[in-house]
Design an enzyme around this catalytic site. Structure first.
Site, PDB file in Angstrom:
ATOM      1  N   ARG A 122       0.856  -1.095   0.124  1.00  0.00           N
ATOM      2  CA  ARG A 122       0.110   0.087  -0.122  1.00  0.00           C
ATOM      3  C   ARG A 122       1.066   1.271   0.124  1.00  0.00           C
ATOM      4  NH1 ARG A 122      -2.729  -0.561   4.708  1.00  0.00           N
ATOM      5  NH2 ARG A 122      -3.539   1.599   4.620  1.00  0.00           N
ATOM      6  N   LYS A 187       3.584  -6.700  12.011  1.00  0.00           N
ATOM      7  CA  LYS A 187       2.923  -7.220  10.580  1.00  0.00           C
ATOM      8  C   LYS A 187       3.051  -8.380  10.245  1.00  0.00           C
ATOM      9  CE  LYS A 187       1.656  -4.786   6.298  1.00  0.00           C
ATOM     10  NZ  LYS A 187       1.092  -3.469   5.948  1.00  0.00           N
ATOM     11  N   ARG A 323      -0.183   5.525  13.756  1.00  0.00           N
ATOM     12  CA  ARG A 323       0.890   4.723  14.468  1.00  0.00           C
ATOM     13  C   ARG A 323       0.557   5.106  16.038  1.00  0.00           C
ATOM     14  NH1 ARG A 323       4.991   9.189  14.639  1.00  0.00           N
ATOM     15  NH2 ARG A 323       4.237  10.639  13.130  1.00  0.00           N
TER      16      ARG A 323
HETATM   17  C1  BTN Z   1       0.504  -3.517   2.573  1.00  0.00           C
HETATM   18  O1  BTN Z   1       1.087  -2.927   2.049  1.00  0.00           O
HETATM   19  O2  BTN Z   1       0.370  -4.037   3.595  1.00  0.00           O
HETATM   20  C2  BTN Z   1      -0.232  -4.363   1.191  1.00  0.00           C
HETATM   21  C3  BTN Z   1       0.585  -5.622   0.805  1.00  0.00           C
HETATM   22  C4  BTN Z   1       0.068  -6.673  -0.317  1.00  0.00           C
HETATM   23  C5  BTN Z   1       1.029  -7.588  -0.999  1.00  0.00           C
HETATM   24  C6  BTN Z   1       0.306  -8.537  -1.815  1.00  0.00           C
HETATM   25  S1  BTN Z   1       1.626  -9.928  -2.285  1.00  0.00           S
HETATM   26  C7  BTN Z   1       0.407 -10.400  -3.385  1.00  0.00           C
HETATM   27  C8  BTN Z   1      -0.335  -9.121  -3.992  1.00  0.00           C
HETATM   28  N1  BTN Z   1       0.509  -8.903  -5.058  1.00  0.00           N
HETATM   29  C9  BTN Z   1       1.209  -7.662  -5.114  1.00  0.00           C
HETATM   30  O3  BTN Z   1       1.779  -6.947  -5.590  1.00  0.00           O
HETATM   31  N2  BTN Z   1       0.777  -7.178  -3.656  1.00  0.00           N
HETATM   32  C10 BTN Z   1      -0.230  -8.042  -3.054  1.00  0.00           C
END
Ligand code: BTN
Length: 325
Positions: A122, A187, A323
């Site tokens: 994100r 996380k 946060r």
């Molecule tokens: C975050 O930042 O919390 C979201 C992370 C999401 C990662 C997943 S892995 C599968 C899918 N493909 C990606 O490129 N991102 C999501």
């Protein structure tokens, strides 16, 4: 990594295999085996080479197998799945499904990858995606009634992941608004939802989930926030990756399929029970500045509720970050 999948499949047992035996099984020279070993190492896999014994992985690896993923699903979940692809390597499973959706892929299409070269997080962040240990999974669904009908869906997905992890026996899971999955404040999994289409008409919804099952030390060094993997959470007894992927799909497909009809209402209480920040002092960073207050869970519309100066303020998902103080 596509061309090294056969080698990885042999090494997945964690035992020694000589260069000669590997060359014979793969139908390539020993030099070609060595080249493939180097390429697997470069992608983050720990491969030991011992003179006279050959090569072996630092530990056994369970590769994705679509049949085993399906085995972990109920018939209700399987009915919503229209295709399950296992990719050795991809830029991003989300990007892949966005491309497939543009080519007319059906709702219910899923892809899983062993590794991602450009995993997306994100807010434009990178998602660490080393091979062979974690889950990178994306699901394509469609919504005919426009983006507004999806408001709050990302929170429902967080609840769905927590339910799936609980089915897999993972203890003490919590959520951080809107849908980070945490364990003891670190996380464990993240969700990236990407929607394309018309605001008032049909749109494609890509739900991407990254779950840290067994993170490598090299890849972990680039993660910029406190993180954890299931290997740590479960004291080294990690559930099967194929079963975990199956349970995630079995739980999430019905959530994604029914959300336009149910909305967020069936998930709000559960979300609030899982809220790790409830009652805690937080700083909310908005485009207009930083606001301090006490977290009070989510409103029925999915907005974050923060008490500041005796008043409730609501924050919608978007460009804010949260946060603890
Ligand atoms: C975050 O930042 O919390 C979201 C992370 C999401 C990662 C997943 S892995 C599968 C899918 N493909 C990606 O490129 N991102 C999501």
């Amino acid at each position: 990594m596509a061309e090294t999948r056969a080698l990885l499949t042999i090494l997945a047992d964690g035992r020694f295999h000589s260069g000669e035996a590997l060359g014979e099984r793969l139908g390539v020279t020993r030099a070609a085996v060595w080249k493939q070993v180097r390429s697997l190492r470069a992608s983050g896999l720990d491969i030991h080479a011992v003179r006279g014994r050959g090569y072996r992985l630092g530990g056994p690896v369970e590769l994705f197998d679509a049949a085993l993923v399906l085995e972990a699903m109920t018939s209700a979940g399987r009915r919503l799945l229209t295709g399950l692809e296992v990719l050795s390597s991809v830029d991003s499973t989300n990007a892949y499904l966005i491309r497939e959706a543009a080519r007319g892929a059906a709702a219910g299409r899923v892809c899983l990858a062993e590794t991602q070269q450009a995993g997306r997080g994100r807010r434009g962040r990178h998602w660490a995606s080393p091979p062979g240990g974690n889950i990178y999974l994306s699901v394509l669904t469609r919504c005919e009634s426009g983006v507004t009908a999806l408001s709050g869906l990302s929170l429902a997905v967080g609840v769905g992941i927590a339910r799936a992890l609980s089915r897999a026996g993972v203890p003490d899971i919590g959520l951080k608004w809107p849908n980070d999955v945490l364990w003891q404040g670190r996380k464990l999994a993240g969700v990236l939802m990407e929607v394309s289409g018309e605001s008032a008409g049909p749109c494609d919804v890509i739900t991407g989930i990254g779950l840290n099952v067994r993170m490598t030390r090299e890849a972990a060094s680039e993660i910029e926030q406190p993180w954890v993997d299931l290997h740590t959470v479960m004291d080294g007894v990690v559930p099967s990756r194929n079963r975990l992927a199956g349970l995630l799909l079995d739980t999430l497909l019905p959530v994604l399929d029914s959300f336009v009809d149910t909305g967020l209402a069936p998930y709000v209480d559960e979300w609030n029970r899982l809220d790790m920040y409830a009652g805690r002092q937080v700083l909310v960073t908005t485009p207009g500045g930083v606001i301090g207050g006490e977290c009070r869970g989510v409103a029925p519309n999915g907005a974050l509720l923060v008490m500041t100066d005796g008043k409730y303020r609501q924050f919608a998902a978007g460009e804010i970050s949260l946060r603890p103080i």
